[in-house]
Motif scaffolding. Sequence first.
Motif, PDB file in Angstrom:
ATOM      1  N   VAL A   1       3.781  10.990  78.401  1.00 42.33           N
ATOM      2  CA  VAL A   1       4.573  12.202  78.241  1.00 42.33           C
ATOM      3  C   VAL A   1       5.464  12.011  77.021  1.00 42.33           C
ATOM      4  CG1 VAL A   1       6.190  13.801  79.331  1.00 42.33           C
ATOM      5  CG2 VAL A   1       4.620  12.474  80.753  1.00 42.33           C
ATOM      6  N   SER A   2       5.474  12.993  76.122  1.00 42.95           N
ATOM      7  CA  SER A   2       6.316  12.905  74.933  1.00 42.95           C
ATOM      8  C   SER A   2       7.000  14.239  74.689  1.00 42.95           C
ATOM      9  CB  SER A   2       5.487  12.505  73.700  1.00 42.95           C
ATOM     10  OG  SER A   2       4.491  13.477  73.442  1.00 42.95           O
ATOM     11  N   ARG A   3       8.068  14.215  73.893  1.00 46.76           N
ATOM     12  CA  ARG A   3       8.780  15.426  73.532  1.00 46.76           C
ATOM     13  C   ARG A   3       8.124  16.081  72.328  1.00 46.76           C
ATOM     14  NH1 ARG A   3      12.123  18.190  76.616  1.00 46.76           N
ATOM     15  NH2 ARG A   3      13.062  18.989  74.697  1.00 46.76           N
ATOM     16  N   ALA A   4       8.038  17.401  72.349  1.00 44.39           N
ATOM     17  CA  ALA A   4       7.536  18.172  71.213  1.00 44.39           C
ATOM     18  C   ALA A   4       8.439  19.385  71.065  1.00 44.39           C
ATOM     19  CB  ALA A   4       6.090  18.599  71.423  1.00 44.39           C
ATOM     20  N   GLY A   5       9.500  19.223  70.289  1.00 49.35           N
ATOM     21  CA  GLY A   5      10.462  20.310  70.151  1.00 49.35           C
ATOM     22  C   GLY A   5      11.157  20.603  71.468  1.00 49.35           C
ATOM     23  N   ARG A   6      10.978  21.822  71.981  1.00 46.64           N
ATOM     24  CA  ARG A   6      11.646  22.236  73.207  1.00 46.64           C
ATOM     25  C   ARG A   6      10.840  21.942  74.466  1.00 46.64           C
ATOM     26  NH1 ARG A   6      12.048  26.134  69.499  1.00 46.64           N
ATOM     27  NH2 ARG A   6      10.293  27.283  70.426  1.00 46.64           N
ATOM     28  N   ARG A   7       9.699  21.372  74.310  1.00 45.61           N
ATOM     29  CA  ARG A   7       8.869  21.121  75.472  1.00 45.61           C
ATOM     30  C   ARG A   7       8.287  19.720  75.455  1.00 45.61           C
ATOM     31  NH1 ARG A   7       3.600  24.942  74.162  1.00 45.61           N
ATOM     32  NH2 ARG A   7       3.156  24.098  72.083  1.00 45.61           N
ATOM     33  N   HIS A   8       7.564  19.377  76.533  1.00 44.08           N
ATOM     34  CA  HIS A   8       6.878  18.099  76.632  1.00 44.08           C
ATOM     35  C   HIS A   8       5.400  18.279  76.333  1.00 44.08           C
ATOM     36  CE1 HIS A   8      10.479  17.169  79.081  1.00 44.08           C
ATOM     37  NE2 HIS A   8      10.232  15.904  78.773  1.00 44.08           N
ATOM     38  N   VAL A   9       4.773  17.186  75.933  1.00 48.14           N
ATOM     39  CA  VAL A   9       3.320  17.130  75.813  1.00 48.14           C
ATOM     40  C   VAL A   9       2.821  16.061  76.780  1.00 48.14           C
ATOM     41  CG1 VAL A   9       1.352  16.633  74.328  1.00 48.14           C
ATOM     42  CG2 VAL A   9       3.313  17.877  73.414  1.00 48.14           C
ATOM     43  N   VAL A  10       1.938  16.463  77.682  1.00 47.37           N
ATOM     44  CA  VAL A  10       1.322  15.530  78.627  1.00 47.37           C
ATOM     45  C   VAL A  10      -0.059  15.189  78.080  1.00 47.37           C
ATOM     46  CG1 VAL A  10       0.500  15.187  80.986  1.00 47.37           C
ATOM     47  CG2 VAL A  10       2.575  16.533  80.569  1.00 47.37           C
ATOM     48  N   ARG A  11      -0.264  13.923  77.717  1.00 43.31           N
ATOM     49  CA  ARG A  11      -1.536  13.496  77.142  1.00 43.31           C
ATOM     50  C   ARG A  11      -2.314  12.670  78.163  1.00 43.31           C
ATOM     51  NH1 ARG A  11       1.745  13.286  72.483  1.00 43.31           N
ATOM     52  NH2 ARG A  11       0.919  14.628  70.824  1.00 43.31           N
ATOM     53  N   VAL A  12      -3.542  13.055  78.381  1.00 39.40           N
ATOM     54  CA  VAL A  12      -4.421  12.398  79.342  1.00 39.40           C
ATOM     55  C   VAL A  12      -5.650  11.906  78.588  1.00 39.40           C
ATOM     56  CG1 VAL A  12      -5.792  12.700  81.440  1.00 39.40           C
ATOM     57  CG2 VAL A  12      -3.623  13.931  81.186  1.00 39.40           C
ATOM     58  N   ILE A  13      -5.946  10.604  78.675  1.00 39.00           N
ATOM     59  CA  ILE A  13      -7.105  10.030  78.009  1.00 39.00           C
ATOM     60  C   ILE A  13      -8.115   9.604  79.065  1.00 39.00           C
ATOM     61  CG2 ILE A  13      -7.947   8.176  76.511  1.00 39.00           C
ATOM     62  CD1 ILE A  13      -5.290   8.222  75.095  1.00 39.00           C
ATOM     63  N   VAL A  14      -9.339  10.098  78.947  1.00 38.29           N
ATOM     64  CA  VAL A  14     -10.391   9.810  79.923  1.00 38.29           C
ATOM     65  C   VAL A  14     -11.612   9.255  79.200  1.00 38.29           C
ATOM     66  CG1 VAL A  14      -9.571  11.604  81.492  1.00 38.29           C
ATOM     67  CG2 VAL A  14     -11.325  12.166  79.807  1.00 38.29           C
ATOM     68  N   ASP A  15     -12.424   8.512  79.945  1.00 34.20           N
ATOM     69  CA  ASP A  15     -13.635   7.941  79.355  1.00 34.20           C
ATOM     70  C   ASP A  15     -14.639   7.660  80.459  1.00 34.20           C
ATOM     71  OD1 ASP A  15     -15.248   7.150  77.303  1.00 34.20           O
ATOM     72  OD2 ASP A  15     -14.250   5.244  76.926  1.00 34.20           O
ATOM     73  N   ALA A  16     -15.857   7.314  80.058  1.00 37.03           N
ATOM     74  CA  ALA A  16     -16.924   6.986  81.001  1.00 37.03           C
ATOM     75  C   ALA A  16     -17.972   6.164  80.275  1.00 37.03           C
ATOM     76  CB  ALA A  16     -17.550   8.258  81.575  1.00 37.03           C
ATOM     77  N   ASP A  17     -18.849   5.513  81.030  1.00 37.90           N
ATOM     78  CA  ASP A  17     -19.975   4.830  80.416  1.00 37.90           C
ATOM     79  C   ASP A  17     -20.795   5.858  79.652  1.00 37.90           C
ATOM     80  OD1 ASP A  17     -19.084   2.578  81.652  1.00 37.90           O
ATOM     81  OD2 ASP A  17     -20.745   2.394  83.075  1.00 37.90           O
ATOM     82  N   GLY A  18     -21.111   5.558  78.403  1.00 45.61           N
ATOM     83  CA  GLY A  18     -21.839   6.496  77.579  1.00 45.61           C
ATOM     84  C   GLY A  18     -20.957   7.490  76.861  1.00 45.61           C
ATOM     85  N   GLY A  19     -19.638   7.418  77.074  1.00 44.66           N
ATOM     86  CA  GLY A  19     -18.711   8.326  76.413  1.00 44.66           C
ATOM     87  C   GLY A  19     -18.597   9.661  77.132  1.00 44.66           C
ATOM     88  N   ILE A  20     -17.851  10.560  76.555  1.00 43.77           N
ATOM     89  CA  ILE A  20     -17.610  11.871  77.142  1.00 43.77           C
ATOM     90  C   ILE A  20     -17.629  12.900  76.018  1.00 43.77           C
ATOM     91  CG2 ILE A  20     -15.122  11.382  77.074  1.00 43.77           C
ATOM     92  CD1 ILE A  20     -14.786  13.300  79.440  1.00 43.77           C
ATOM     93  N   ASN A  21     -18.410  13.971  76.181  1.00 46.08           N
ATOM     94  CA  ASN A  21     -18.537  14.943  75.108  1.00 46.08           C
ATOM     95  C   ASN A  21     -17.503  16.054  75.224  1.00 46.08           C
ATOM     96  OD1 ASN A  21     -19.526  16.853  77.007  1.00 46.08           O
ATOM     97  ND2 ASN A  21     -21.627  16.146  76.686  1.00 46.08           N
ATOM     98  N   LEU A  22     -17.493  16.945  74.248  1.00 46.27           N
ATOM     99  CA  LEU A  22     -16.466  17.984  74.187  1.00 46.27           C
ATOM    100  C   LEU A  22     -16.504  18.908  75.387  1.00 46.27           C
ATOM    101  CD1 LEU A  22     -16.554  18.967  70.411  1.00 46.27           C
ATOM    102  CD2 LEU A  22     -14.610  18.021  71.641  1.00 46.27           C
ATOM    103  N   ASP A  23     -17.693  19.285  75.826  1.00 47.05           N
ATOM    104  CA  ASP A  23     -17.792  20.187  76.984  1.00 47.05           C
ATOM    105  C   ASP A  23     -17.218  19.527  78.228  1.00 47.05           C
ATOM    106  OD1 ASP A  23     -18.972  22.151  75.464  1.00 47.05           O
ATOM    107  OD2 ASP A  23     -21.025  21.580  75.997  1.00 47.05           O
TER     108      ASP A  23
END
Length: 223
Positions: free
Chosen positions: A63-85
């Motif tokens: 969780v980080s600050r971005a001006g007046r709000r927060h940004v929640v960043r979630v990083i996910v992965d899997a065997d073989g990677g993960i595509n945009l869809d």
Amino acid sequence: MTQRGRATRPTGPSGRPRRSDGTRGADRGGAPRGDLNARRARLREVIEPVVTAAGYDLEDLSVSRAGRRHVVRVIVDADGGINLDAVADVSRAVSAALDAAEEAGGDIVAGEYQLEVSSPGVDRPLTLPRHWRRNAGRLVKVTVHGPEGDRQVTGRIAAADDERVALETDAGRAEHPYAELGPGRVQVEFTRLDEVADEDFGDDTDTDTDIDDDDEDLEDEER
């Protein structure tokens, strides 16, 4: 080749940012808004089961600050990677779970926030057996701890399981238990630049983006 990227989802019904008021100033456990550890723990309680149910691993949550709000960043992965869809699908599922959790128990993140779901980039350290396994064939640099002290080793990941990793170096092949290794760092090889750009640097490609100008100036990183 697996394409990696980031999908950004607005929060709140119909994409409207959430509003906080005096009745929603703490998480379900009663922790104050300033308790960052409790906030991250509550977010993980909601997000990790959703990511796991989708068949992926939750690699990081911040969780980080971005001006007046927060940004929640979630990083996910899997065997073989993960595509945009797939990233976009996970992002929608996480957003819906956060909506439901807030309806049931009040603000999880105080005030407005932006949700970002992405796959790991090439700069993510290799710290778990699955990280090494998913980077088989790549060149890495790692600190090896031994009875005679630490030494830097650069080699290609030949194999990795739950106990150890095998590295091919100029001196030959050597196996190392994970307990002997520091975080591994993938090395960008110019001969594989096209592949690296497609798979890893694609994290900067957004889909369904809703970022204000003030998001470019992140401050007070809360990890």
